[in-house]
Design a protein around this motif. Sequence first.
Motif, PDB file in Angstrom:
ATOM      1  N   LEU A 271       0.856  -1.185   0.000  1.00  0.00           N
ATOM      2  CA  LEU A 271       0.000   0.000   0.000  1.00  0.00           C
ATOM      3  C   LEU A 271       0.894   1.238   0.000  1.00  0.00           C
ATOM      4  O   LEU A 271       1.852   1.306   0.767  1.00  0.00           O
ATOM      5  CB  LEU A 271      -0.883  -0.009   1.251  1.00  0.00           C
ATOM      6  N   ASP A 275      -2.484   5.357  -2.592  1.00  0.00           N
ATOM      7  CA  ASP A 275      -3.599   4.407  -2.658  1.00  0.00           C
ATOM      8  C   ASP A 275      -4.627   4.644  -1.561  1.00  0.00           C
ATOM      9  O   ASP A 275      -5.694   4.046  -1.566  1.00  0.00           O
ATOM     10  CB  ASP A 275      -3.081   2.968  -2.486  1.00  0.00           C
ATOM     11  N   ALA A 279      -8.288   2.983  -1.211  1.00  0.00           N
ATOM     12  CA  ALA A 279      -8.398   1.902  -0.233  1.00  0.00           C
ATOM     13  C   ALA A 279      -9.493   2.207   0.777  1.00  0.00           C
ATOM     14  O   ALA A 279     -10.291   1.330   1.132  1.00  0.00           O
ATOM     15  CB  ALA A 279      -7.062   1.712   0.470  1.00  0.00           C
ATOM     16  N   GLU A 283     -12.909   0.083   1.720  1.00  0.00           N
ATOM     17  CA  GLU A 283     -13.237  -0.238   3.106  1.00  0.00           C
ATOM     18  C   GLU A 283     -14.668   0.190   3.430  1.00  0.00           C
ATOM     19  O   GLU A 283     -15.456  -0.563   3.985  1.00  0.00           O
ATOM     20  CB  GLU A 283     -12.279   0.503   4.053  1.00  0.00           C
ATOM     21  N   TYR A 308       0.855  -3.781   4.987  1.00  0.00           N
ATOM     22  CA  TYR A 308      -0.391  -3.476   4.289  1.00  0.00           C
ATOM     23  C   TYR A 308      -0.213  -3.723   2.804  1.00  0.00           C
ATOM     24  O   TYR A 308       0.732  -3.213   2.188  1.00  0.00           O
ATOM     25  CB  TYR A 308      -0.842  -2.033   4.563  1.00  0.00           C
ATOM     26  N   VAL A 310      -2.094  -4.065  -1.179  1.00  0.00           N
ATOM     27  CA  VAL A 310      -3.278  -3.823  -2.012  1.00  0.00           C
ATOM     28  C   VAL A 310      -3.211  -4.745  -3.225  1.00  0.00           C
ATOM     29  O   VAL A 310      -2.131  -5.189  -3.620  1.00  0.00           O
ATOM     30  CB  VAL A 310      -3.386  -2.355  -2.510  1.00  0.00           C
ATOM     31  N   GLU A 312      -3.948  -4.748  -7.186  1.00  0.00           N
ATOM     32  CA  GLU A 312      -4.173  -3.802  -8.264  1.00  0.00           C
ATOM     33  C   GLU A 312      -4.675  -4.574  -9.475  1.00  0.00           C
ATOM     34  O   GLU A 312      -4.048  -5.547  -9.891  1.00  0.00           O
ATOM     35  CB  GLU A 312      -2.853  -3.095  -8.576  1.00  0.00           C
ATOM     36  N   VAL A 317      -6.950   0.160  -7.664  1.00  0.00           N
ATOM     37  CA  VAL A 317      -6.885  -0.607  -6.415  1.00  0.00           C
ATOM     38  C   VAL A 317      -8.205  -1.365  -6.265  1.00  0.00           C
ATOM     39  O   VAL A 317      -9.280  -0.778  -6.311  1.00  0.00           O
ATOM     40  CB  VAL A 317      -6.664   0.325  -5.203  1.00  0.00           C
ATOM     41  N   LEU A 320      -7.707  -4.491  -0.362  1.00  0.00           N
ATOM     42  CA  LEU A 320      -6.591  -4.261   0.541  1.00  0.00           C
ATOM     43  C   LEU A 320      -6.679  -5.196   1.728  1.00  0.00           C
ATOM     44  O   LEU A 320      -7.752  -5.738   2.048  1.00  0.00           O
ATOM     45  CB  LEU A 320      -6.540  -2.810   1.020  1.00  0.00           C
ATOM     46  N   CYS A 321      -5.542  -5.429   2.355  1.00  0.00           N
ATOM     47  CA  CYS A 321      -5.521  -6.208   3.582  1.00  0.00           C
ATOM     48  C   CYS A 321      -4.307  -5.768   4.387  1.00  0.00           C
ATOM     49  O   CYS A 321      -3.363  -5.207   3.839  1.00  0.00           O
ATOM     50  CB  CYS A 321      -5.471  -7.702   3.280  1.00  0.00           C
ATOM     51  N   MET A 350      -4.183 -12.177  -1.980  1.00  0.00           N
ATOM     52  CA  MET A 350      -3.700 -11.115  -1.087  1.00  0.00           C
ATOM     53  C   MET A 350      -3.317 -11.683   0.267  1.00  0.00           C
ATOM     54  O   MET A 350      -2.260 -11.398   0.816  1.00  0.00           O
ATOM     55  CB  MET A 350      -4.818 -10.073  -0.857  1.00  0.00           C
TER      56      MET A 350
END
Lengths: 414, 381
Positions: A271, A275, A279, A283, A308, A310, A312, A317, A320-321, A350
Motif C-alpha cells: 500500500l 492508494d 483503499a 473499506e 499493508y 493492495v 491492483e 486498487v 486491501l488487507c 492477497m
Amino acid sequence: MKILALDTSGLVCTVAVTEDDRLLSEFSIQHKITHSELLLPMMEQIKNRISLDLNTIDAVAVSAGPGSFTGLRIGCATAKGLCLAMNKPMVAVPTLDAMAYQFYGSEYVICPMMDARRNQVYTGVYIFVPEKENEKHREIFFSMKTIKAQSAMSVNDIAEELNNIGKTVILLGDGIPVYRDKLEELLKVNYILVPAHMNRQRASALAALATIYLREGKTVDADSFSPEYLRASQAEREAAEKAAGKKETKADSGKNGRKSGIASPIYIRDLKAEDITAAAEIEKACLGAEAWTEKQLLEAATRDDTVYLVAEVSGEVAGLCGVRNISGEGEVTNVSVSESSRGKGIAFEMLSKLLLRGKAIGCESFTLEVRGENKAARGLYEKLGFVNEGTRPGFYESPKDDAIIYWKRNNTND
Amino acid sequence: MDNMNSEKIMRRTEEDGVIFMSIKNEDEKAAESTDKDITILAIESSCDETAAAVVRNGREVLSNIISSQIALHTVYGGVVPEIASRKHVEKINGCVKAALCEAKLTLEDIDVIAVTYGPGLVGALLVGVSEAKALSFVTGKPLVGVHHIEGHICANYIEDKTLEPPFMCLVASGGHSHLVYVKDYGEYDIIGQTRDDAAGEAFDKVARAIGLGYPGGPKVDAAAREGNPDAIAFPRAKTTEKSYDFSFSGLKSAVLNYLNQAEMRGEEVNRNDVAASFQKAVVDVLTEHTMEAAAEYRCKKIAIAGGVASNTSLRKRLEEECEKRGYSFYRPSPTLCTDNAAMIGSAGYYEYLKGARSGMNLNAVPNLPLGNRERRYHGRS
C-alpha cells in the motif's frame, strides 16, 4: 541477465554493467564536464576494459526521471539509440527509486532529494521490508516499499511528511547540500547524512533494481518512451496558468510511468500513500460504519510492525488487507475487496502473500474476526488454514451479528 | 596536409579511446573515395523538426523523414526550446526507423552516421547527437558531426546533381543570414552576415506585429502576394561601404513605428501592403548583396539555401537578376529548404571524404561557427 545501466539525471554521470548479482563494471564521474561529452566515452571504456560483447546484453536500463531536463534527455536519447541498434528492451527505473535502492536492507526510512529549483525538491519516501520465502529458511530478503512515490514538492512539505512518519530518516541526493539548513530547522525526526559512496545516483543500484523489473517483465517500448519530467515546461505552465485564470496548476501526476501487472491481471503490492483514498473507499463500501478512515489507514500502513498490501487490477486498487504484529501474534486488521472485483480469488492471493509477509516481520500465529453471517469470507479463511476458536455473541451492530474468532497457529499446516 | 601531425592525432586516439576528430592520411582518403558507394544515415534535430534520412554518395536521397512540430509551437507563437527538446526525444527512434525502412535498408547496410551538432538549440541538438553516438557506438560505424548551415548549402547538391563548387550561396533562415563563398566541397568563406536579426527572425517578428502569427515566413509571403510592394517606403539597411553584412533590426523597427503611428492616427492599416513592402525591402537587400559579391568574386553560379530560400519573391528576384547577368541560379525545392536530414547526409558525405570523424565525446555546440571550423580537421593551429 546482463544489464547495461546509465543515469545522467543529476550531477553524476554513471554507467554500470551487471550480470545477475555480479557487478562487472561501474564508472561514475562528478566533475565539470557535460554528460554529453562523458557518457559514451565512459561506456566505450567499460566495453573495452571488460571486453563486453554488446550482443550479450539483455536490456538497457535508464533513469526514467525526474532530474535535470537536459540530463534526462541525454540519458534517454542514448538509451533509445542503444536499444534501437542492439534490438534489446529498455527498462525505465524511476530516478529516486534507484537512489533509495542503494540502502537495501536498511531499517531506516529513506528519503532521496534532488534539487528541483524554485524552492522545491524531487523526492520520495521508501522503506525496506524484510521477507522470508519460507519459515524454514534462515535467509531474509527485502522488498522496497514506496511510502511516498516520487514527486516535486516544497522542502516544507517533505519535511512535514517525514515528521508525520516520525522515524529516523536517511537523507541523500544533491538537494541535501542545498537545503541542509532548512531541513535542520524543519525536521523534528533524527536524520542521517550519508557519505560520498552512497549519497548520489549510482548506476549499479539502478542496474540491480532493473534486474528485478526485467524479471517481472516490466520493460517499456524504447521507441515511444519519454522520461518523467514531473514538471511541465515553463511555456506550458504559463499557458495553463493563463487558461485557468492564474489558478495553481500541478504537473501531470496521472501518468507516473509505472506499469504494473503486465504479466498477470492481479498485482499484489504494498500500500502506498497514493492508494489511501481508493483503499478507504473500498473499506467503506465493504464495511460501512466499521470501515477505517484514510487517516487510520495511513497511520497503520506506515508503522514498522504492520504489513499493508493492495491488489491492483488494471491500474485500479481492487482490494486491501493488513496485518499488525502484536508480540508475535499477527492480527489481521483489514480484508476488503471492491464489489466489482469479487469472485476472482483476489482475497485468497492477497491473504496468502500477507501471511508470508507477516511471518517475515515476526508473526508466529495469526488471528482475525469475522461476521458469523459472512459465509464467503469464513470459507476463505478456513481454506487458508484458519480455525474457528470461539464466538463473541452479538459483537457487530446493524445488522446485529456474532463475531467469529479465527486463529491460524504456527503448528497448523501451511 | 602534414603527415606527422596526422600520425600524432591517430596515436592519441588509441591512448585516450576518445578524440574529437581524427585524420586519415591522403592515401587512405583517396582509396575510400573512389570505387565504393557510401551510404549515410543522417540525423537532424537542431530546432523544431525531428528528421532522419538515408543518402547515397552525397546526392541520392533514399529516404527523407521529417516529423514537424510546427502545429505544437503555433500555440505559443514561436519555437519553445523545452517543448521542442521533449518532442525530439519522443520522435527520434521513430524517425530513424522510418528512414531505414523507407530506404529498404538495415543499420548494417549503413556506412557512416552523420548528425547535426550545431548551431541550434542546445537541448534539441543533444537529442540527435546522443542518438547518433549510441548508434555509432553499437554498430562501430564512423560518426561525422555536421554543421547545420553547411547542410543547408549542400541541399543544392541534392537538388542539382551537376552543381559543383565554387559558387556563391545566400543562406537565409530563422536563425541565420549569411553570404557564403563555397570554394570547394566542405570549404566555406563567410563574406557577409547579419549584424543583428536574421532575415527569418525579421519575418517572424513582423508577422506577429501585423497579426499573421507563426510561422512568419510563409504567412508574410502569402499576404505579400495580395499587397502592393511599393505602398510604403521602408528603409534599405546600409552597412558600411564594401561590406556584405546585413542588418534587419532597423527595418523591423521601421515597420513597428509605421504600425504605431497608424494606430495613433486611428488609420486602418492594410496588412497585405505592409507585408509586401517589408518583404520587398528584405529581398532588395539580400539580392543586391548577393549580386555585388558574385561580381567581385567573378562567380557565375548563385545558390540559395535555408528556410527563407523558399520565399517566392526572393526566388523570383534572384532568378531574374541571374538571368540578366547570364549566371546560373540554383535553388533547392521547398522540402529541401526547410530543416531536413537529407541535406545533413549530403554535407556529412563530403566531410567524411575529407577525413572528418567525430569521437564519442562529440557535444552539441549551439553557436558553432561556420567559417573557421575547417581549421580543426586540417590540423592547422
